[in-house]
Design an enzyme around this catalytic site. Structure first.
Site, PDB file in Angstrom:
ATOM      1  N   GLN A 196      -3.908   3.405   1.406  1.00  0.00           N
ATOM      2  CA  GLN A 196      -4.288   3.428   2.826  1.00  0.00           C
ATOM      3  C   GLN A 196      -4.449   4.894   3.241  1.00  0.00           C
ATOM      4  O   GLN A 196      -3.468   5.630   3.341  1.00  0.00           O
ATOM      5  CB  GLN A 196      -3.194   2.762   3.665  1.00  0.00           C
TER       6      GLN A 196
ATOM      7  N   GLU B  51       7.418   0.777   5.124  1.00  0.00           N
ATOM      8  CA  GLU B  51       6.787  -0.249   5.961  1.00  0.00           C
ATOM      9  C   GLU B  51       6.938  -1.601   5.267  1.00  0.00           C
ATOM     10  O   GLU B  51       6.927  -1.671   4.033  1.00  0.00           O
ATOM     11  CB  GLU B  51       5.302   0.119   6.108  1.00  0.00           C
TER      12      GLU B  51
ATOM     13  N   GLU C  23      -8.347   4.420   9.627  1.00  0.00           N
ATOM     14  CA  GLU C  23      -7.861   4.216   8.262  1.00  0.00           C
ATOM     15  C   GLU C  23      -8.910   3.578   7.365  1.00  0.00           C
ATOM     16  O   GLU C  23      -9.793   2.867   7.825  1.00  0.00           O
ATOM     17  CB  GLU C  23      -6.615   3.328   8.284  1.00  0.00           C
TER      18      GLU C  23
ATOM     19  N   HIS D 214       0.823  -1.217   0.000  1.00  0.00           N
ATOM     20  CA  HIS D 214       0.000   0.000   0.000  1.00  0.00           C
ATOM     21  C   HIS D 214       0.849   1.255   0.000  1.00  0.00           C
ATOM     22  O   HIS D 214       2.042   1.220   0.278  1.00  0.00           O
ATOM     23  CB  HIS D 214      -0.990   0.033   1.173  1.00  0.00           C
TER      24      HIS D 214
ATOM     25  N   HIS E 176       3.798   7.251   3.748  1.00  0.00           N
ATOM     26  CA  HIS E 176       4.721   6.103   3.704  1.00  0.00           C
ATOM     27  C   HIS E 176       4.376   5.191   2.541  1.00  0.00           C
ATOM     28  O   HIS E 176       3.288   5.278   1.975  1.00  0.00           O
ATOM     29  CB  HIS E 176       4.708   5.316   5.030  1.00  0.00           C
TER      30      HIS E 176
HETATM   31  C1  V0V Z   1       9.151  11.813   9.999  1.00  0.00           C
HETATM   32  N1  V0V Z   1      10.077  12.072   9.073  1.00  0.00           N
HETATM   33  C2  V0V Z   1       9.672  11.588   7.907  1.00  0.00           C
HETATM   34  C3  V0V Z   1       8.402  11.015   8.166  1.00  0.00           C
HETATM   35  N2  V0V Z   1       8.119  11.160   9.474  1.00  0.00           N
HETATM   36  N3  V0V Z   1      10.231  11.582   6.698  1.00  0.00           N
HETATM   37  C4  V0V Z   1       9.535  11.013   5.697  1.00  0.00           C
HETATM   38  N4  V0V Z   1       8.316  10.445   5.869  1.00  0.00           N
HETATM   39  C5  V0V Z   1       7.714  10.428   7.063  1.00  0.00           C
HETATM   40  N5  V0V Z   1       6.520   9.891   7.208  1.00  0.00           N
HETATM   41  C6  V0V Z   1      11.348  12.795   9.288  1.00  0.00           C
HETATM   42  C7  V0V Z   1      11.089  14.156   9.890  1.00  0.00           C
HETATM   43  O1  V0V Z   1      10.817  15.119   8.882  1.00  0.00           O
HETATM   44  C8  V0V Z   1      12.357  14.433  10.638  1.00  0.00           C
HETATM   45  O2  V0V Z   1      13.337  14.910   9.752  1.00  0.00           O
HETATM   46  C9  V0V Z   1      12.765  13.054  11.131  1.00  0.00           C
HETATM   47  O3  V0V Z   1      12.134  12.117  10.255  1.00  0.00           O
HETATM   48  C10 V0V Z   1      12.323  12.797  12.561  1.00  0.00           C
HETATM   49  O4  V0V Z   1      10.947  13.025  12.586  1.00  0.00           O
HETATM   50  P1  V0V Z   1      10.109  13.641  13.791  1.00  0.00           P
HETATM   51  O5  V0V Z   1       9.094  14.538  13.220  1.00  0.00           O
HETATM   52  O6  V0V Z   1      11.020  14.163  14.868  1.00  0.00           O
HETATM   53  O7  V0V Z   1       9.323  12.393  14.297  1.00  0.00           O
HETATM   54  P2  V0V Z   1       9.776  11.167  15.189  1.00  0.00           P
HETATM   55  O8  V0V Z   1      11.238  10.936  15.142  1.00  0.00           O
HETATM   56  O9  V0V Z   1       9.116  11.317  16.498  1.00  0.00           O
HETATM   57  O10 V0V Z   1       9.019  10.008  14.396  1.00  0.00           O
HETATM   58  C11 V0V Z   1       9.360   9.632  13.086  1.00  0.00           C
HETATM   59  C12 V0V Z   1       9.152   8.105  12.962  1.00  0.00           C
HETATM   60  C13 V0V Z   1       7.687   7.855  13.358  1.00  0.00           C
HETATM   61  C14 V0V Z   1       9.440   7.708  11.528  1.00  0.00           C
HETATM   62  C15 V0V Z   1      10.122   7.391  13.910  1.00  0.00           C
HETATM   63  O11 V0V Z   1       6.817   8.551  12.474  1.00  0.00           O
HETATM   64  C16 V0V Z   1       7.307   6.403  13.358  1.00  0.00           C
HETATM   65  O12 V0V Z   1       7.576   5.665  14.316  1.00  0.00           O
HETATM   66  N6  V0V Z   1       6.601   5.940  12.303  1.00  0.00           N
HETATM   67  C17 V0V Z   1       6.171   4.552  12.198  1.00  0.00           C
HETATM   68  C18 V0V Z   1       4.737   4.365  12.634  1.00  0.00           C
HETATM   69  C19 V0V Z   1       3.754   5.123  11.807  1.00  0.00           C
HETATM   70  O13 V0V Z   1       4.087   6.021  11.027  1.00  0.00           O
HETATM   71  N7  V0V Z   1       2.429   4.774  11.969  1.00  0.00           N
HETATM   72  C20 V0V Z   1       1.339   5.406  11.233  1.00  0.00           C
HETATM   73  C21 V0V Z   1       0.897   4.550  10.098  1.00  0.00           C
HETATM   74  P3  V0V Z   1      14.148  16.260  10.006  1.00  0.00           P
HETATM   75  O14 V0V Z   1      13.128  17.320  10.127  1.00  0.00           O
HETATM   76  O15 V0V Z   1      14.899  15.983  11.288  1.00  0.00           O
HETATM   77  O16 V0V Z   1      15.037  16.383   8.823  1.00  0.00           O
HETATM   78  S1  V0V Z   1       0.117   3.085  10.700  1.00  0.00           S
HETATM   79  C22 V0V Z   1       0.030   1.973   9.392  1.00  0.00           C
HETATM   80  O17 V0V Z   1       0.664   2.276   8.311  1.00  0.00           O
HETATM   81  C23 V0V Z   1      -0.714   0.812   9.568  1.00  0.00           C
HETATM   82  C24 V0V Z   1      -1.494   0.557  10.801  1.00  0.00           C
HETATM   83  C25 V0V Z   1      -0.753  -0.222   8.495  1.00  0.00           C
HETATM   84  O18 V0V Z   1      -0.167  -0.052   7.446  1.00  0.00           O
HETATM   85  O19 V0V Z   1      -1.415  -1.276   8.711  1.00  0.00           O
HETATM   86 CO    CO Z   2       0.698   1.506   6.410  1.00  0.00          CO
END
Ligand code: V0V
Ligand code: CO
Length: 146
Positions: A60, A134, A43, A7, A84
């Site tokens: 998604q 992912e 979602e 996705h 993502h």
């Molecule tokens: C953050 N950054 C990204 C980003 N999110 N870059 C590209 N795409 C994204 N989506 C960058 C951000 O601009 C910062 O860069 C740096 O990473 C650190 O970000 P932050 O804002 O300080 O945020 P953090 O570090 O607290 O969290 C970022 C992470 C977090 C990636 C660790 O979003 C995470 O754990 N994501 C995984 C879970 C998730 O996204 N769940 C929602 C979808 P600069 O500014 O320092 O350069 S759930 C899902 O998909 C499901 C249920 C499914 O598929 O079934």
């Molecule tokens: Co997802």
């Protein structure tokens, strides 16, 4: 082995309005919807096509359920858009371990619960040229009751 695009995750402020846009503009219908409290998202999965590995590809659409969720934080910084991409695999544990050995940060020790009972993990966007990535193993298809 990663065998398909499972996705593309798209962050939005209003899930119902965004679902309506995809229905009215492209004719895509909601295949499945759920709330994932752990991830802080509501979602909708829009199925685009089946794939040759027995899986499928979806859009998604994601709306945050709370202000401290990763999607809420991302929306506040970037506005709506592609959040993502997710690759499908039959073996999320094995593929995550292999990718980790290549020096890419895998965000979870163990895969967590994703959409439709799947098992998911994420790779850090800073290790993937700016793309939050992912990995997904779909839930096994239940065999029909006799
Ligand atoms: C953050 N950054 C990204 C980003 N999110 N870059 C590209 N795409 C994204 N989506 C960058 C951000 O601009 C910062 O860069 C740096 O990473 C650190 O970000 P932050 O804002 O300080 O945020 P953090 O570090 O607290 O969290 C970022 C992470 C977090 C990636 C660790 O979003 C995470 O754990 N994501 C995984 C879970 C998730 O996204 N769940 C929602 C979808 P600069 O500014 O320092 O350069 S759930 C899902 O998909 C499901 C249920 C499914 O598929 O079934
Ligand atoms: Co997802």
């Amino acid at each position: 082995m990663l065998t398909r695009i499972d996705h593309i995750g798209i962050a939005c402020f209003d899930l119902d309005k965004t679902v309506e846009f995809y229905r009215a503009t492209y004719g895509f219908e909601v295949f499945h919807s759920e709330v994932n409290e752990e991830q802080g998202v509501r979602e909708a999965m829009l199925k685009i096509n089946d794939t040759s590995d027995g899986g499928a590809s979806y859009l998604q659409l994601l709306e945050p359920t709370r202000e401290d969720s990763t999607v809420a934080k991302w929306l506040a910084k970037n506005g709506e858009g592609v959040h993502h991409i997710a690759f499908g695999t039959a073996d999320v544990d094995g593929d995550a371990a292999e990718i980790k050995d290549k020096g890419v940060r895998v965000l979870y020790e163990e895969p967590r619960r994703g959409s439709m009972g799947s098992r998911i993990t994420f790779l850090h966007p800073k290790d993937c040229h700016g793309v939050l990535t992912e990995l997904v193993t779909s839930a096994p298809v239940e065999s029909p009751e006799h």
